[in-house]
Design a protein around this motif. Sequence first.
Motif, short mmCIF file in Angstrom:
data_model
loop_
_atom_site.label_atom_id
_atom_site.label_comp_id
_atom_site.label_asym_id
_atom_site.label_seq_id
_atom_site.Cartn_x
_atom_site.Cartn_y
_atom_site.Cartn_z
N ARG A 185 0.86 -1.19 0.00
CA ARG A 185 0.00 0.00 0.00
C ARG A 185 0.90 1.24 0.00
O ARG A 185 1.61 1.51 0.97
CB ARG A 185 -0.91 0.02 1.24
N SER A 186 0.88 2.00 -1.09
CA SER A 186 1.81 3.12 -1.24
C SER A 186 1.61 4.19 -0.17
O SER A 186 2.57 4.83 0.26
CB SER A 186 1.67 3.74 -2.64
N HIS A 187 0.37 4.37 0.30
CA HIS A 187 0.13 5.43 1.28
C HIS A 187 0.74 5.09 2.65
O HIS A 187 0.86 5.97 3.51
CB HIS A 187 -1.38 5.70 1.44
N LYS A 188 1.14 3.84 2.85
CA LYS A 188 1.75 3.46 4.12
C LYS A 188 3.27 3.65 4.13
O LYS A 188 3.91 3.50 5.16
CB LYS A 188 1.42 2.01 4.45
N VAL A 189 3.83 3.99 2.97
CA VAL A 189 5.29 4.16 2.88
C VAL A 189 5.67 5.49 3.51
O VAL A 189 5.20 6.55 3.10
CB VAL A 189 5.76 4.10 1.41
N GLN A 190 6.54 5.43 4.51
CA GLN A 190 6.90 6.66 5.24
C GLN A 190 7.95 7.47 4.48
O GLN A 190 7.93 8.69 4.52
CB GLN A 190 7.40 6.30 6.64
N SER A 191 8.87 6.79 3.80
CA SER A 191 9.85 7.54 3.00
C SER A 191 10.23 6.70 1.78
O SER A 191 10.49 5.51 1.91
CB SER A 191 11.09 7.90 3.81
N HIS A 192 10.21 7.35 0.63
CA HIS A 192 10.54 6.66 -0.62
C HIS A 192 12.02 6.85 -0.93
O HIS A 192 12.55 7.96 -0.79
CB HIS A 192 9.70 7.22 -1.78
N PRO A 193 12.71 5.79 -1.37
CA PRO A 193 14.10 5.97 -1.80
C PRO A 193 14.14 6.82 -3.07
O PRO A 193 13.18 6.83 -3.84
CB PRO A 193 14.57 4.53 -2.07
N SER A 194 15.24 7.51 -3.26
CA SER A 194 15.36 8.41 -4.40
C SER A 194 16.27 7.81 -5.47
O SER A 194 17.46 7.59 -5.23
CB SER A 194 15.92 9.77 -3.96
N ALA A 195 15.70 7.58 -6.64
CA ALA A 195 16.51 7.07 -7.76
C ALA A 195 17.58 8.10 -8.15
O ALA A 195 18.72 7.74 -8.43
CB ALA A 195 15.62 6.75 -8.95
N GLN A 196 17.19 9.38 -8.15
CA GLN A 196 18.14 10.42 -8.58
C GLN A 196 19.33 10.52 -7.62
O GLN A 196 20.47 10.71 -8.06
CB GLN A 196 17.43 11.77 -8.71
N GLN A 197 19.06 10.37 -6.32
CA GLN A 197 20.17 10.42 -5.36
C GLN A 197 21.09 9.21 -5.52
O GLN A 197 22.31 9.34 -5.41
CB GLN A 197 19.62 10.49 -3.93
N MET A 198 20.51 8.03 -5.80
CA MET A 198 21.35 6.85 -6.01
C MET A 198 22.16 7.00 -7.30
O MET A 198 23.35 6.65 -7.33
CB MET A 198 20.48 5.59 -6.06
N ILE A 199 21.54 7.53 -8.35
CA ILE A 199 22.27 7.74 -9.61
C ILE A 199 23.44 8.70 -9.38
O ILE A 199 24.55 8.48 -9.87
CB ILE A 199 21.31 8.28 -10.70
N GLN A 200 23.19 9.75 -8.60
CA GLN A 200 24.25 10.72 -8.30
C GLN A 200 25.40 10.05 -7.56
O GLN A 200 26.58 10.27 -7.87
CB GLN A 200 23.66 11.85 -7.45
N ALA A 201 25.07 9.20 -6.58
CA ALA A 201 26.11 8.49 -5.81
C ALA A 201 26.92 7.58 -6.72
O ALA A 201 28.16 7.51 -6.61
CB ALA A 201 25.45 7.67 -4.70
N ILE A 202 26.25 6.89 -7.65
CA ILE A 202 26.94 6.00 -8.59
C ILE A 202 27.84 6.81 -9.52
O ILE A 202 29.00 6.47 -9.75
CB ILE A 202 25.91 5.17 -9.40
#
Length: 284
Positions: A185-202
């Motif tokens: 259930r998407s509304h129960k997710v407290q924080s979503h991981p960020s694809a853009q932040q992971m791409i930046q780290a890579i």
Amino acid sequence: MKIYEKAPAKINLMLDVLHKRPDGYHEVEMIMTMVDLADRLELKELPGDSIIISSQAGYIPLDEKNLAFQAARLIKERYQVRKGVHIHLDKHIPVAAGLAGGSSDAAAALRGLNRLWDLGITSEELQTLGAELGSDVPFCVTGGTALATGRGELLTPLPDPPQCWVVLAKLPINVSTAEVYGRFRSHKVQSHPSAQQMIQAIEQGSFSQVCERLGNVLEDVTMELHPEVRQLKETMQRLGADGVLMSGSGPTVFGLVSKEAKVARIYNGLRGFCKEVYAVRLLT
């Protein structure tokens, strides 16, 4: 003539589920990369028109339920091939583990049959075929590291993440991907991981930032069904892995480790927790 293909396992560095689509699939955003744990396929042409699957593993289907069988049937039908094939699967990737073992076998079968029968199918066409078999198959066709969107079939290639050790541990339970997505259930997710932040780290080649930005919104669902997955993750963190995450819908948990000296301690510590533990490298 025999053709050999390697079918590596994948891990998710991040996995986000955005919403359910009208077609029943979920819209996802994932960053996937491959590790040096692989099945191996041997493909041999047969007289006649049959597809035969064999394996040393006694726990996988060897009929039309097998994704490599489905891949062979699809390529034969689509390209009107009137030849038979024997595909032997030398299994090393755990099944129902969140590591895309079946999808990687299907992708390897597509690549191998393209070579065996000299069909001249492009990688893009193989990916399109793979999407008919499963959401992870297009990525497994080309491998590497990629951002996957849509239901997983829309791929944007990325640079390789910083090289490191990967310790994988799979509990002796099977997790149904369909059940996990069904309970999400998407509304129960407290924080979503960020694809853009992971791409930046890579892109920056920062191992520490890759570890900090690991995230998988399916973890809580699987851990609610199987609390031992949470215990496994906490054990791996306690043993000193630099970054720890569940892969896919689980139950495999992986730890990224920068220093080889730590690997044996983590590996041995986990062997007391579960039997299926692997210490491998990222495939870069």
